[in-house]
Design a protein around this motif. Structure first.
Motif, PDB file in Angstrom:
ATOM      1  N   THR A   2       0.828  -1.202   0.000  1.00 27.62           N
ATOM      2  CA  THR A   2       0.000   0.000   0.000  1.00 27.62           C
ATOM      3  C   THR A   2       0.864   1.254   0.000  1.00 27.62           C
ATOM      4  O   THR A   2       2.058   1.216   0.319  1.00 27.62           O
ATOM      5  CB  THR A   2      -0.912   0.043   1.249  1.00 27.62           C
ATOM      6  N   LYS A   3       0.240   2.367  -0.341  1.00 25.84           N
ATOM      7  CA  LYS A   3       0.934   3.658  -0.323  1.00 25.84           C
ATOM      8  C   LYS A   3       1.434   3.975   1.082  1.00 25.84           C
ATOM      9  O   LYS A   3       2.543   4.487   1.264  1.00 25.84           O
ATOM     10  CB  LYS A   3      -0.015   4.746  -0.836  1.00 25.84           C
ATOM     11  N   GLY A   4       0.641   3.650   2.080  1.00 27.52           N
ATOM     12  CA  GLY A   4       1.030   3.888   3.464  1.00 27.52           C
ATOM     13  C   GLY A   4       2.240   3.059   3.867  1.00 27.52           C
ATOM     14  O   GLY A   4       3.124   3.550   4.582  1.00 27.52           O
ATOM     15  N   GLN A   5       2.293   1.826   3.412  1.00 26.80           N
ATOM     16  CA  GLN A   5       3.447   0.977   3.709  1.00 26.80           C
ATOM     17  C   GLN A   5       4.708   1.516   3.044  1.00 26.80           C
ATOM     18  O   GLN A   5       5.784   1.524   3.654  1.00 26.80           O
ATOM     19  CB  GLN A   5       3.178  -0.459   3.255  1.00 26.80           C
ATOM     20  N   ARG A   6       4.562   1.963   1.803  1.00 22.02           N
ATOM     21  CA  ARG A   6       5.723   2.546   1.109  1.00 22.02           C
ATOM     22  C   ARG A   6       6.224   3.776   1.848  1.00 22.02           C
ATOM     23  O   ARG A   6       7.426   3.967   2.031  1.00 22.02           O
ATOM     24  CB  ARG A   6       5.365   2.887  -0.342  1.00 22.02           C
ATOM     25  N   LYS A   7       5.289   4.619   2.280  1.00 24.66           N
ATOM     26  CA  LYS A   7       5.668   5.846   2.984  1.00 24.66           C
ATOM     27  C   LYS A   7       6.426   5.514   4.272  1.00 24.66           C
ATOM     28  O   LYS A   7       7.401   6.191   4.620  1.00 24.66           O
ATOM     29  CB  LYS A   7       4.416   6.678   3.289  1.00 24.66           C
ATOM     30  N   THR A   8       6.018   4.476   4.964  1.00 25.03           N
ATOM     31  CA  THR A   8       6.712   4.041   6.175  1.00 25.03           C
ATOM     32  C   THR A   8       8.143   3.630   5.851  1.00 25.03           C
ATOM     33  O   THR A   8       9.084   3.972   6.582  1.00 25.03           O
ATOM     34  CB  THR A   8       5.948   2.881   6.843  1.00 25.03           C
ATOM     35  N   ILE A   9       8.323   2.917   4.751  1.00 26.49           N
ATOM     36  CA  ILE A   9       9.664   2.497   4.324  1.00 26.49           C
ATOM     37  C   ILE A   9      10.515   3.716   3.982  1.00 26.49           C
ATOM     38  O   ILE A   9      11.685   3.796   4.356  1.00 26.49           O
ATOM     39  CB  ILE A   9       9.580   1.514   3.139  1.00 26.49           C
ATOM     40  N   TYR A  10       9.932   4.679   3.256  1.00 21.55           N
ATOM     41  CA  TYR A  10      10.682   5.885   2.882  1.00 21.55           C
ATOM     42  C   TYR A  10      11.148   6.641   4.119  1.00 21.55           C
ATOM     43  O   TYR A  10      12.289   7.089   4.199  1.00 21.55           O
ATOM     44  CB  TYR A  10       9.843   6.810   2.000  1.00 21.55           C
ATOM     45  N   LYS A  11      10.250   6.786   5.092  1.00 23.12           N
ATOM     46  CA  LYS A  11      10.612   7.498   6.324  1.00 23.12           C
ATOM     47  C   LYS A  11      11.712   6.757   7.077  1.00 23.12           C
ATOM     48  O   LYS A  11      12.625   7.385   7.628  1.00 23.12           O
ATOM     49  CB  LYS A  11       9.378   7.676   7.214  1.00 23.12           C
ATOM     50  N   ALA A  12      11.651   5.426   7.081  1.00 24.60           N
ATOM     51  CA  ALA A  12      12.682   4.637   7.761  1.00 24.60           C
ATOM     52  C   ALA A  12      14.033   4.794   7.064  1.00 24.60           C
ATOM     53  O   ALA A  12      15.072   4.878   7.721  1.00 24.60           O
ATOM     54  CB  ALA A  12      12.269   3.167   7.806  1.00 24.60           C
ATOM     55  N   ALA A  13      14.027   4.858   5.734  1.00 20.16           N
ATOM     56  CA  ALA A  13      15.274   5.045   4.978  1.00 20.16           C
ATOM     57  C   ALA A  13      15.884   6.399   5.300  1.00 20.16           C
ATOM     58  O   ALA A  13      17.100   6.504   5.510  1.00 20.16           O
ATOM     59  CB  ALA A  13      15.017   4.912   3.477  1.00 20.16           C
TER      60      ALA A  13
END
Length: 100
Positions: A2-13
């Motif tokens: 999901t878009k929300g899951q991707r956003k979580t990954i981006y923030k973690a990176a």
């Protein structure tokens, strides 16, 4: 994913490597895409097609990550896309392909 899951990954990176490093990675990925396009247009092949797809994916990820880092960026990107698509539409309609 999901878009929300991707956003979580981006923030973690960004949290792990920092904004500057991720912006530098975006530059690197853009260069790799340019090279992949050049190689594919010069000598198309299935391998080069797959590499082109890989580099497009990398760039889309980095673009989404930059939009996550700079929330106001999305609105500005949308504005620029509207302007540039309108300009492209006018050029196509007028058969005016001169680059400015």
């Amino acid at each position: 994913m999901t878009k929300g899951q991707r956003k979580t990954i981006y923030k973690a990176a960004v949290k792990r490597w920092g904004m500057i490093a991720q912006m530098e990675m975006a530059q690197e990925e853009a260069t790799e895409l340019a090279l992949a396009v050049r190689k594919f247009t010069r000598q198309p092949s299935e391998d080069r097609f797959k590499h082109l797809a890989e580099e497009i994916a990398d760039n889309e990820i980095m673009i989404e990550q930059m939009k996550t880092m700079y929330p106001k960026l999305q609105a500005e990107v949308n504005s620029q896309m509207e302007y540039k698509l309108d300009r492209l539409q006018k050029r196509i309609g007028a058969n005016d392909f001169e680059l400015t």
